[in-house]
Design a protein around this motif. Structure first.
Motif, PDB file in Angstrom:
ATOM      1  N   GLN A 108       0.865  -1.191   0.000  1.00 13.87           N
ATOM      2  CA  GLN A 108       0.000   0.000   0.000  1.00 13.87           C
ATOM      3  C   GLN A 108       0.890   1.226   0.000  1.00 13.87           C
ATOM      4  OE1 GLN A 108      -3.887   0.004   2.103  1.00 13.87           O
ATOM      5  NE2 GLN A 108      -2.968  -1.582   3.382  1.00 13.87           N
ATOM      6  N   VAL A 109       0.406   2.327  -0.590  1.00 14.35           N
ATOM      7  CA  VAL A 109       1.156   3.581  -0.538  1.00 14.35           C
ATOM      8  C   VAL A 109       0.339   4.641   0.194  1.00 14.35           C
ATOM      9  CG1 VAL A 109       2.610   3.256  -2.581  1.00 14.35           C
ATOM     10  CG2 VAL A 109       0.347   4.261  -2.865  1.00 14.35           C
ATOM     11  N   VAL A 110       1.048   5.412   1.029  1.00 12.14           N
ATOM     12  CA  VAL A 110       0.442   6.585   1.686  1.00 12.14           C
ATOM     13  C   VAL A 110       1.277   7.805   1.327  1.00 12.14           C
ATOM     14  CG1 VAL A 110      -0.602   5.307   3.595  1.00 12.14           C
ATOM     15  CG2 VAL A 110       1.748   6.139   3.813  1.00 12.14           C
ATOM     16  N   ASN A 111       0.777   8.986   1.626  1.00 12.88           N
ATOM     17  CA  ASN A 111       1.438  10.228   1.189  1.00 12.88           C
ATOM     18  C   ASN A 111       1.746  10.182  -0.308  1.00 12.88           C
ATOM     19  OD1 ASN A 111       1.412  11.595   3.660  1.00 12.88           O
ATOM     20  ND2 ASN A 111       3.187  10.405   4.356  1.00 12.88           N
ATOM     21  N   HIS A 112       0.742   9.737  -1.055  1.00 14.30           N
ATOM     22  CA  HIS A 112       0.929   9.507  -2.498  1.00 14.30           C
ATOM     23  C   HIS A 112       0.733  10.775  -3.313  1.00 14.30           C
ATOM     24  CE1 HIS A 112      -3.344   9.497  -1.913  1.00 14.30           C
ATOM     25  NE2 HIS A 112      -3.265   8.376  -1.218  1.00 14.30           N
ATOM     26  N   GLY A 113       0.243  11.836  -2.687  1.00 13.50           N
ATOM     27  CA  GLY A 113       0.123  13.101  -3.417  1.00 13.50           C
ATOM     28  C   GLY A 113      -1.222  13.299  -4.098  1.00 13.50           C
ATOM     29  N   VAL A 114      -2.076  12.276  -4.121  1.00  8.68           N
ATOM     30  CA  VAL A 114      -3.399  12.444  -4.738  1.00  8.68           C
ATOM     31  C   VAL A 114      -4.342  12.996  -3.660  1.00  8.68           C
ATOM     32  CG1 VAL A 114      -5.358  11.271  -5.823  1.00  8.68           C
ATOM     33  CG2 VAL A 114      -3.015  10.516  -6.317  1.00  8.68           C
ATOM     34  N   SER A 115      -5.013  14.085  -3.974  1.00 12.50           N
ATOM     35  CA  SER A 115      -5.853  14.686  -2.929  1.00 12.50           C
ATOM     36  C   SER A 115      -7.060  13.784  -2.661  1.00 12.50           C
ATOM     37  CB  SER A 115      -6.282  16.101  -3.341  1.00 12.50           C
ATOM     38  OG  SER A 115      -7.625  16.107  -3.743  1.00 12.50           O
ATOM     39  N   ILE A 116      -7.335  13.619  -1.384  1.00 13.87           N
ATOM     40  CA  ILE A 116      -8.428  12.733  -0.985  1.00 13.87           C
ATOM     41  C   ILE A 116      -9.770  13.334  -1.422  1.00 13.87           C
ATOM     42  CG2 ILE A 116      -8.956  13.499   1.394  1.00 13.87           C
ATOM     43  CD1 ILE A 116      -8.253   9.934   0.179  1.00 13.87           C
ATOM     44  N   GLU A 117      -9.800  14.678  -1.506  1.00 14.90           N
ATOM     45  CA  GLU A 117     -11.040  15.327  -1.976  1.00 14.90           C
ATOM     46  C   GLU A 117     -11.318  14.913  -3.420  1.00 14.90           C
ATOM     47  OE1 GLU A 117      -8.553  17.118  -0.475  1.00 14.90           O
ATOM     48  OE2 GLU A 117      -9.620  17.192   1.452  1.00 14.90           O
ATOM     49  N   PHE A 118     -10.243  14.813  -4.200  1.00 20.78           N
ATOM     50  CA  PHE A 118     -10.446  14.406  -5.593  1.00 20.78           C
ATOM     51  C   PHE A 118     -10.963  12.959  -5.664  1.00 20.78           C
ATOM     52  CE2 PHE A 118      -9.141  12.223  -9.424  1.00 20.78           C
ATOM     53  CZ  PHE A 118      -9.977  12.907 -10.303  1.00 20.78           C
ATOM     54  N   VAL A 119     -10.369  12.083  -4.854  1.00 16.36           N
ATOM     55  CA  VAL A 119     -10.805  10.671  -4.865  1.00 16.36           C
ATOM     56  C   VAL A 119     -12.290  10.600  -4.500  1.00 16.36           C
ATOM     57  CG1 VAL A 119     -10.468   8.384  -3.833  1.00 16.36           C
ATOM     58  CG2 VAL A 119      -8.489   9.832  -4.319  1.00 16.36           C
ATOM     59  N   HIS A 120     -12.698  11.386  -3.524  1.00 11.31           N
ATOM     60  CA  HIS A 120     -14.107  11.377  -3.116  1.00 11.31           C
ATOM     61  C   HIS A 120     -15.011  11.935  -4.215  1.00 11.31           C
ATOM     62  CE1 HIS A 120     -12.986  11.078   1.424  1.00 11.31           C
ATOM     63  NE2 HIS A 120     -12.731   9.981   0.742  1.00 11.31           N
ATOM     64  N   LYS A 121     -14.494  12.919  -4.953  1.00 14.89           N
ATOM     65  CA  LYS A 121     -15.268  13.486  -6.064  1.00 14.89           C
ATOM     66  C   LYS A 121     -15.496  12.419  -7.145  1.00 14.89           C
ATOM     67  CE  LYS A 121     -13.475  17.097  -8.301  1.00 14.89           C
ATOM     68  NZ  LYS A 121     -12.862  18.396  -8.529  1.00 14.89           N
ATOM     69  N   LEU A 122     -14.438  11.671  -7.414  1.00 13.56           N
ATOM     70  CA  LEU A 122     -14.544  10.605  -8.421  1.00 13.56           C
ATOM     71  C   LEU A 122     -15.494   9.506  -7.934  1.00 13.56           C
ATOM     72  CD1 LEU A 122     -13.572   9.197 -11.021  1.00 13.56           C
ATOM     73  CD2 LEU A 122     -11.559   8.408  -9.754  1.00 13.56           C
ATOM     74  N   PHE A 256       0.430  -3.173 -13.433  1.00 12.18           N
ATOM     75  CA  PHE A 256       0.054  -3.205 -12.024  1.00 12.18           C
ATOM     76  C   PHE A 256      -1.215  -2.386 -11.852  1.00 12.18           C
ATOM     77  CE2 PHE A 256       3.215   0.227 -12.422  1.00 12.18           C
ATOM     78  CZ  PHE A 256       2.555   1.309 -11.862  1.00 12.18           C
ATOM     79  N   THR A 257      -1.833  -2.546 -10.700  1.00 14.44           N
ATOM     80  CA  THR A 257      -3.126  -1.923 -10.449  1.00 14.44           C
ATOM     81  C   THR A 257      -3.041  -1.036  -9.203  1.00 14.44           C
ATOM     82  OG1 THR A 257      -4.170  -3.910 -11.356  1.00 14.44           O
ATOM     83  CG2 THR A 257      -5.589  -2.438 -10.060  1.00 14.44           C
ATOM     84  N   ILE A 258      -3.675   0.133  -9.293  1.00 15.40           N
ATOM     85  CA  ILE A 258      -3.763   1.039  -8.142  1.00 15.40           C
ATOM     86  C   ILE A 258      -5.211   0.996  -7.667  1.00 15.40           C
ATOM     87  CG2 ILE A 258      -3.573   3.455  -7.389  1.00 15.40           C
ATOM     88  CD1 ILE A 258      -1.592   3.922  -9.694  1.00 15.40           C
ATOM     89  N   LEU A 259      -5.434   0.636  -6.415  1.00 10.56           N
ATOM     90  CA  LEU A 259      -6.808   0.412  -5.957  1.00 10.56           C
ATOM     91  C   LEU A 259      -7.127   1.184  -4.677  1.00 10.56           C
ATOM     92  CD1 LEU A 259      -8.999  -2.515  -6.246  1.00 10.56           C
ATOM     93  CD2 LEU A 259      -8.459  -2.002  -3.880  1.00 10.56           C
ATOM     94  N   ARG A 281      -7.873   1.737   4.161  1.00  5.95           N
ATOM     95  CA  ARG A 281      -7.415   3.044   4.650  1.00  5.95           C
ATOM     96  C   ARG A 281      -7.830   4.070   3.624  1.00  5.95           C
ATOM     97  NH1 ARG A 281      -1.394   3.289   7.215  1.00  5.95           N
ATOM     98  NH2 ARG A 281      -1.825   5.486   6.813  1.00  5.95           N
ATOM     99  N   ASN A 282      -8.571   5.047   4.065  1.00  4.54           N
ATOM    100  CA  ASN A 282      -9.034   6.091   3.158  1.00  4.54           C
ATOM    101  C   ASN A 282      -7.862   6.825   2.507  1.00  4.54           C
ATOM    102  OD1 ASN A 282     -10.974   7.712   1.928  1.00  4.54           O
ATOM    103  ND2 ASN A 282     -10.912   9.220   3.575  1.00  4.54           N
ATOM    104  N   ASP A 283      -6.739   6.915   3.255  1.00  4.76           N
ATOM    105  CA  ASP A 283      -5.600   7.709   2.763  1.00  4.76           C
ATOM    106  C   ASP A 283      -4.605   6.875   1.963  1.00  4.76           C
ATOM    107  OD1 ASP A 283      -4.652   6.139   4.829  1.00  4.76           O
ATOM    108  OD2 ASP A 283      -3.292   7.676   5.606  1.00  4.76           O
ATOM    109  N   ALA A 284      -4.934   5.610   1.688  1.00  3.36           N
ATOM    110  CA  ALA A 284      -3.937   4.745   1.025  1.00  3.36           C
ATOM    111  C   ALA A 284      -4.456   4.196  -0.297  1.00  3.36           C
ATOM    112  CB  ALA A 284      -3.591   3.574   1.947  1.00  3.36           C
ATOM    113  N   PHE A 285      -3.530   3.900  -1.195  1.00  6.29           N
ATOM    114  CA  PHE A 285      -3.851   3.106  -2.383  1.00  6.29           C
ATOM    115  C   PHE A 285      -3.158   1.751  -2.245  1.00  6.29           C
ATOM    116  CE2 PHE A 285      -4.280   7.358  -4.481  1.00  6.29           C
ATOM    117  CZ  PHE A 285      -5.605   7.224  -4.858  1.00  6.29           C
TER     118      PHE A 285
END
Ligand SMILES: O=C(O)CCC(=O)C(=O)O
Ligand SMILES: [Fe+2]
Length: 376
Positions: A108-122, A256-259, A281-285
């Motif tokens: 899993q990756v954290v501090n990946h730089g993708v904003s969580i607000e954007f993930v929620h928007k998607l 590979f897959t990012i989930l 984890r909401n903050d992880a991929f």
């Protein structure tokens, strides 16, 4: 347009036929761990039951002897990408990732730089689609569109609804948005997702390559031309007495897959014969190594077998970005990973060959990768 079309068609074929791969098939020969055979048998039983239209698949119980419930969760590798961006943490970090790809095929990756607000928007855009009336979703479904589908309803899997789009394919996005009468935002969010996920995927690809200590040139074409497919899996809450499998055990057929699974659990990965639940984890991929990365590394990195357990108390939405290889490139292992101790495991082939093989009636069961194995 033809090649774009090919990619869309191919992916539906790959993700729908290329499943259920017992992990030991793909490992270098080594000591067999107890339980592997039973795991394989469980997988094949579950798959056979699903093919025969079973409504639910009980998880392997204690009698199967290899289902370890919820253990060693803390050991699932978690990688802090911020650390890898610092020059002091880079070398050690890439080696940790390489170890995770060898031992788990997963991290899993954290501090990946993708904003969580954007993930929620998607996620919201996807949920809006899933909440449309069935007749409307059917306009872009497998039933009405055949291989051109972007929406699929699978009553036997939990049930499960799938929305699968190529976020780089503007005509496909527009056609889908028009058919579903989506808001203006739909296209904009998917276009942003294309940028956001491809950027993250390229950063992860760099890390995977550095971890191998090979010449990065071997992967250049994939850095330039690889694309992604974005898939939303919507698992209905299961009312069955037994827990059900939302997605049967499978390996992914791409690089590979990012989930993202947000906060509802369901994803499990197979490790040494045991199914390990991945705490959401909401903050992880989650990053799953997939078949083509295994090929390019001559089995140094292993594609991970995984499955999704249907949620019991609430619906679950997972978002998966599948990075696919450059279309016209011959897929062979980096030369540094091939030697007399590790002869080439696969004959050269292209992504198109792989996809075509996955569609063939005579494809090896349960995966097409053995079809490309080199006989020594
Ligand atoms: O929903 C999940 O956690 C797994 C999804 C998955 O494996 C897939 O879409 O290939
Ligand atoms: Fe998967």
């Amino acid at each position: 347009m033809e090649s774009l079309q090919f990619l869309g068609t191919s992916l539906s074929a790959v993700y729908h036929h290329m499943v259920m791969v017992p992990a030991p098939l793909f490992k270098r020969p080594g000591p067999q761990l107890p339980g592997n055979r039973t795991t394989t048998a469980s997988v094949i039983r579950a798959a056979a039951a699903l093919q025969h239209g079973a409504q639910s698949i009980p998880l392997p119980g204690p009698l199967d002897g290899d289902y370890v419930d919820g253990v060693v969760v803390d050991e699932v590798p978690i990688v802090d990408l911020a650390e890898l961006r610092s020059s002091s943490g880079r070398a050690q970090g890439t080696q940790r990732v390489a170890a995770a790809c060898r031992d788990w095929g997963f991290f899993q990756v954290v501090n990946h730089g993708v904003s969580i607000e954007f993930v929620h928007k998607l996620r919201k855009q996807c949920l809006d689609v899933f909440s449309l009336p069935q007749e409307q979703k059917d306009k872009v479904s497998r039933r009405s569109q055949g291989s051109q589908w972007v929406y699929d309803y699978r009553p036997n899997h939990g049930p499960l609804e799938v929305l699968q789009l190529n976020p780089w394919d503007s005509p496909q996005l527009h056609t889908c948005a028009h058919a579903l009468n989506c808001s203006e935002d739909f296209i904009a969010v998917y276009e942003e997702a294309n940028l956001v996920f491809r950027t993250l995927a390229m950063e992860i690809l760099d890390i995977l390559i550095e971890g191998l200590r090979v010449d990065a040139k071997h992967f250049q074409a994939h850095k330039k031309e690889s694309q992604g497919v974005l898939r939303a899996n919507y698992y209905h809450q299961s009312k069955a007495a037994d827990q059900v499998l939302g997605l049967i055990p499978h390996v992914d057929g791409n690089l590979f897959t990012i989930l993202h699974q947000q906060d509802v659990s369901g994803l499990e990965v197979l490790k040494d014969g045991s199914w390990i639940p991945i705490t959401p984890r909401n903050d992880a991929f989650c990053i799953n190594v997939a078949d083509i990365m295994q090929v390019l590394t001559n089995d140094e990195y292993t594609s991970v077998q995984h499955r999704a357990v249907g949620p019991k108390t609430q619906a679950r939405l997972s978002l998966a970005y599948f990075l696919t290889p450059a279309a016209g490139v011959t897929l062979v292992a980096a030369p540094e990973l091939v030697n007399s101790l590790h002869p080439p495991r696969y004959r050269p082939f292209t992504w198109k060959d792989f996809v075509d093989a996955s569609k063939g009636a005579d494809r090896p069961y349960p995966s097409v990768l053995p079809f490309f194995e080199q006989r020594h």
